[in-house]
Design a protein around this motif. Structure first.
Motif, mmCIF file in Angstrom:
data_model
loop_
_atom_site.group_PDB
_atom_site.id
_atom_site.type_symbol
_atom_site.label_atom_id
_atom_site.label_comp_id
_atom_site.label_asym_id
_atom_site.label_seq_id
_atom_site.Cartn_x
_atom_site.Cartn_y
_atom_site.Cartn_z
ATOM 1 N N GLY A 5 1.233 6.854 -6.809
ATOM 2 C CA GLY A 5 0.043 7.643 -7.074
ATOM 3 C C GLY A 5 -1.233 6.839 -7.209
ATOM 4 O O GLY A 5 -2.286 7.398 -7.524
ATOM 5 N N GLN A 6 -1.189 5.518 -6.958
ATOM 6 C CA GLN A 6 -2.390 4.692 -7.063
ATOM 7 C C GLN A 6 -3.278 4.798 -5.818
ATOM 8 O O GLN A 6 -4.431 4.360 -5.842
ATOM 9 N N MET A 7 -2.754 5.333 -4.732
ATOM 10 C CA MET A 7 -3.499 5.476 -3.486
ATOM 11 C C MET A 7 -3.007 6.732 -2.788
ATOM 12 O O MET A 7 -1.811 7.054 -2.840
ATOM 13 N N THR A 8 -3.921 7.427 -2.138
ATOM 14 C CA THR A 8 -3.507 8.618 -1.401
ATOM 15 C C THR A 8 -2.939 8.209 -0.040
ATOM 16 O O THR A 8 -3.191 7.109 0.454
ATOM 17 N N ARG A 9 -2.214 9.140 0.538
ATOM 18 C CA ARG A 9 -1.624 8.866 1.848
ATOM 19 C C ARG A 9 -2.700 8.599 2.884
ATOM 20 O O ARG A 9 -2.585 7.680 3.705
ATOM 21 N N GLN A 10 -3.769 9.390 2.856
ATOM 22 C CA GLN A 10 -4.832 9.225 3.840
ATOM 23 C C GLN A 10 -5.547 7.894 3.661
ATOM 24 O O GLN A 10 -5.929 7.233 4.643
ATOM 25 N N GLU A 11 -5.756 7.460 2.417
ATOM 26 C CA GLU A 11 -6.378 6.156 2.175
ATOM 27 C C GLU A 11 -5.525 5.031 2.741
ATOM 28 O O GLU A 11 -6.043 4.079 3.330
ATOM 29 N N CYS A 12 -4.224 5.144 2.586
ATOM 30 C CA CYS A 12 -3.317 4.127 3.123
ATOM 31 C C CYS A 12 -3.378 4.097 4.651
ATOM 32 O O CYS A 12 -3.450 3.026 5.259
ATOM 33 N N VAL A 13 -3.350 5.282 5.266
ATOM 34 C CA VAL A 13 -3.413 5.357 6.726
ATOM 35 C C VAL A 13 -4.734 4.812 7.247
ATOM 36 O O VAL A 13 -4.773 4.027 8.205
ATOM 37 N N ASP A 14 -5.840 5.209 6.618
ATOM 38 C CA ASP A 14 -7.167 4.757 7.070
ATOM 39 C C ASP A 14 -7.293 3.235 6.959
ATOM 40 O O ASP A 14 -7.824 2.578 7.866
ATOM 41 N N LYS A 15 -6.808 2.664 5.862
ATOM 42 C CA LYS A 15 -6.896 1.220 5.680
ATOM 43 C C LYS A 15 -6.084 0.493 6.745
ATOM 44 O O LYS A 15 -6.547 -0.496 7.336
ATOM 45 N N ASP A 21 0.832 -1.207 0.000
ATOM 46 C CA ASP A 21 0.000 0.000 0.000
ATOM 47 C C ASP A 21 0.869 1.260 0.000
ATOM 48 O O ASP A 21 0.536 2.247 -0.673
ATOM 49 N N MET A 22 1.972 1.233 0.751
ATOM 50 C CA MET A 22 2.863 2.397 0.755
ATOM 51 C C MET A 22 3.519 2.581 -0.614
ATOM 52 O O MET A 22 3.766 3.713 -1.050
ATOM 53 N N GLY A 23 3.775 1.459 -1.300
ATOM 54 C CA GLY A 23 4.288 1.564 -2.659
ATOM 55 C C GLY A 23 3.270 2.180 -3.595
ATOM 56 O O GLY A 23 3.622 2.942 -4.508
ATOM 57 N N LYS A 24 1.983 1.872 -3.370
ATOM 58 C CA LYS A 24 0.923 2.469 -4.187
ATOM 59 C C LYS A 24 0.828 3.979 -3.940
ATOM 60 O O LYS A 24 0.489 4.738 -4.847
ATOM 61 N N VAL A 25 1.118 4.399 -2.700
ATOM 62 C CA VAL A 25 1.121 5.839 -2.416
ATOM 63 C C VAL A 25 2.223 6.522 -3.224
ATOM 64 O O VAL A 25 2.022 7.597 -3.823
ATOM 65 N N CYS A 26 3.390 5.888 -3.262
ATOM 66 C CA CYS A 26 4.513 6.473 -4.012
ATOM 67 C C CYS A 26 4.220 6.541 -5.503
ATOM 68 O O CYS A 26 4.656 7.475 -6.185
#
Length: 278
Positions: free
Chosen positions: A194-204, A187-192
């Motif tokens: 651009g496939q996921m936002t930082r907040q989406e990663c944190v919330d998940k 998920d953190m790789g997806k943030v880097c």
């Protein structure tokens, strides 16, 4: 704003000839890893043979390595197997000899640091910049210890209690397996990317951890039971008394009083000692 760019991989910048000891070994690890990443994949052919003989099924496999490529540089990984003759589908043959070998299974040896890093990389846990930090945290928090002379990792009571309590809990509780951490890394790789936002990663991640925490809290009795089982003092009264190699009794390192040395019978899971006083 665009997502922050990930840090560049660790790579050598100049010759490490003047380095010695641990610094030289770290430099070699970084350099070989970088060169191996730039090399081509190793190439080989694997043959699997399934044989039926007198109603019994046998299986064997062999490997023919064509090109080592990155394995020439990355010396901590081996790719080898038994050599077997060439077979074709439906072939019949008469064996020249039949041998029955007796053996037994043995537990795996403790992990070295290189083996642990390889397994973490295989499971997708950590990056070149964070794997060392992950390992240091497990050491600092008292989950494992590194023992000389082979620098292998051994679990301490705290980690054994936690893992044992997880297996005692009802339903699926996967906090002790690597898949959970690997999913967070992805998920953190997806943030880097651009496939996921930082907040989406944190919330998940928070939602996932909140559910695991509630499940562990409801079943805290499993943690207490695991701690009681692992930290229980063994009853050494029935263990045979022993002497040191010179026939003497050991003395206490604090009060210098004589101590009783007792050895746990084989099959009991290790050795043990008794106490004395002075």
């Amino acid at each position: 704003p665009p997502p922050p760019r990930p840090p560049p991989p660790i790579h050598p910048l100049k010759s490490g000839a003047p380095l010695q000891g641990d610094e030289a070994r770290v430099y070699e690890l970084v350099t070989r890893r970088f060169l191996a990443c730039c090399a081509c994949d190793a190439l080989g052919f694997e043959t699997t043979v399934d044989i039926e003989m007198a109603g019994e099924q046998f299986s064997s496999r062999g490997l023919m390595v064509r090109e080592l490529n990155y394995l020439k540089v990355w010396k901590w990984e081996r790719w080898s197997a038994r050599k077997i003759p060439s077979y074709y589908l439906g072939e019949q043959f008469e064996p020249t000899a039949l041998h029955l070998h007796e053996g037994h299974t043995s537990p795996p040896s403790p992990l070295s640091e290189a083996e642990l890093i390889g397994m973490m990389d295989e499971q997708g846990i950590g990056t070149d910049a964070t794997i060392a930090q992950h390992i240091k945290k497990t050491l600092d928090r008292g989950y494992v210890e590194k023992r000389v002379p082979n620098n292998t990792f051994h679990p301490l009571p705290l980690s054994r209690i936690l893992l044992d309590s997880y297996t005692r809990m009802p339903q699926a509780f996967d906090l002790g397996v690597p898949h959970l951490r690997a999913e967070m890394e992805r998920d953190m790789g997806k943030v880097c990317s651009g496939q996921m936002t930082r907040q989406e990663c944190v919330d998940k991640t928070v939602d996932m951890m909140r559910g695991l925490y509630r499940h562990a809290s409801v079943n805290s009795r499993c943690l207490h039971a695991a701690a009681a089982a692992i930290l229980a003092r063994p009853d050494a009264s029935s263990w045979a008394p022993q002497r040191l190699s010179d026939g003497s009794r050991p003395s206490c390192g604090k009060c210098q009083g004589l101590m009783d040395l007792r050895v746990r019978p084989q099959g009991g899971g290790g050795g043990g000692g008794g106490g004395g006083g002075g």
